[in-house]
Design a protein around this motif. Structure first.
Motif: not given
Length: 435
Positions: A83-88, A97-100, A226-232, A379-382
């Motif tokens: 599933f995605d981790a969109p940056l909105r 906001v990075l939606e996790l 968990q490093m993956g979504y920050y890298a992306h 980027a605020v992490v949600a």
């Protein structure tokens, strides 16, 4: 260059392979496993058209290169990052906001829990005795681990959570699995739960009787992905804007912060990292110059961050070779009390239509104080879906928060949890009876 050895933060245990570190969870000396060094990655190695799973597989390759899981790594990442981790964009022009929270349990913990489950399933042999996964949770970790391991053959899960200190929907999630997943409501704090898990993992007699492992962020198998979504997110921003992306991260046990910091250390285009904490002030006081002083956690609206003795502080110090001054120069932490959390929730919902969970609201409160800088963006992490915290949000906002379908389905199941005193020996006895 690959990482060949994994060491304990306490330096009193033999070096092991990544496969062994993932299987064990905690080092035998009570320390946390860390790579002997952080590898560097060339940004050109990442496919500019690759999805989140492809980015994670490239990023994690150097850690897995010498292990038995290397050939399976792309498939493991495909399972974990399904599933995605969109940056909105947010209303503030220099912020997103990075939606996790788009996974099955509506929290960022889904990524790491699914990754760990995929690894352990491939590491275990069919004739191995049942593995018991222990997890202490302050709200979201337990549900993510329960969902990842539910009905997985040869695995049992024991979830420990502080009774009365998680939201009603979080508590229902934790007890909604059944089968091989057991929920224990502990008469104490999250720190008590965490201590009980560590005591069981360090009980050599118990380990001889039944194989145990951990699914908290003390496990490298939970932390590394968990490093993956920050890298992306950072790579996407860098390709579009030619600049690093700065992050504001709600934190309690420090795993999510450490993942971002390690991704930056590997060469990803990540700028400043700021910690948003609730009224538990262990970390803000340390970063302000005080000695590190763990203490009992206090209950707040942002309950998943109610941690007074964050386990990953050991790894954080290891990352800086024990140099606290260098650590303080690198990171900043801000404490946000409940009144400020409420104000941020209400202001962002009323003025901008930005409805978030209380944990994400701590990051928005820090963003509200953050300076605007030419050419830089926050980027605020949600970390969780706001619908998990309806008892906080709906009275404040005066309206219901729509639930994602996966969360609604989970809440439709019956739930059951068993009481447990905040006592190491009582938990050990319960585990022995589980056999």
């Amino acid at each position: 260059m690959s990482v060949r050895r994994y060491l304990s933060t306490r330096d009193q245990a033999p070096a092991v392979s990544l496969d062994e570190a993932i299987a064990a969870g905690l080092a035998p000396d009570g320390g946390l496993y860390v790579p002997e060094r952080l590898p560097r990655v060339d940004l050109s190695a990442f496919d500019p058209d690759g999805d989140l799973a492809a980015t994670a597989a490239t990023l994690l390759g150097p850690f897995f290169e010498d292990g038995v899981l290397v050939q399976a790594l792309p498939a493991i990442c495909a399972e974990a990052f399904a599933f995605d981790a969109p940056l909105r964009p947010l209303a503030r022009p220099d912020a997103s906001v990075l939606e996790l929270f788009h996974g099955p349990t509506a929290a960022f913990k889904d990524f790491g829990a699914r990754f760990l489950a995929a690894c352990l399933r491939r590491l275990r042999t069919t004739d191995a005795p049942p593995l018991t996964i222990l997890v202490a949770t302050s709200g979201d970790t337990g549900a993510a681990v329960g969902a990842a391991f539910h009905r997985q053959p040869g695995v049992r899960v024991a979830i420990l959570y502080p009774d009365g200190r998680v939201s009603p929907r979080q508590a229902h999630q934790l007890g909604s699995f059944g089968d091989n997943v057991h929920a224990l409501r502990v008469a104490g704090s999250f720190d008590d739960c965490q201590r009980m898990v560590k005591a069981a993992l360090n009980d050599t007699a118990l380990q001889r009787e039944m194989p145990l492992s951990s699914a908290n962020s003390i496990s490298l198998g939970r932390l590394l992905p968990q490093m993956g979504y920050y890298a992306h997110a950072a790579l996407g921003w860098w390709r579009r804007h030619g600049a690093p992306l700065d992050f504001i991260i709600p934190t309690g046990n420090l795993g999510n912060v450490l993942a971002c910091l390690w991704a930056r250390g590997m060469g990803l285009p990540i700028g400043d990292i700021r910690l948003a904490c609730n009224a538990n002030r262990t970390l803000p006081e340390f970063f302000a110059g005080a000695d590190y002083r763990p203490r009992d956690a206090i209950a707040t609206l942002a309950n998943a961050m109610d941690v007074g003795a964050p386990s990953n502080f050991e790894r954080l110090r290891w990352t800086f070779d024990g140099d606290d001054d260098a650590l303080r120069r690198t990171l900043r932490a801000t404490s946000v009390d409940d009144a400020t959390i409420r104000a941020a929730l209400l202001r962002h919902a009323r003025d901008h239509g930005e409805v978030v969970c209380p944990h994400t609201a701590t990051a928005l409160a820090v963003l509200d104080q953050a300076p605007r800088r030419d050419g830089r963006a926050w980027a605020v992490v949600a970390t969780a879906h706001p619908a998990k915290f309806e008892s906080v949000l709906e009275p404040l906002l005066g309206q219901p928060v729509p639930m994602p379908p996966a969360l609604a389905s989970m809440l439709d199941r019956p739930e059951h949890s068993a009481p447990m005193p905040a006592d190491d020996s009582a938990f050990g006895q319960w585990l022995r009876a589980l056999r």
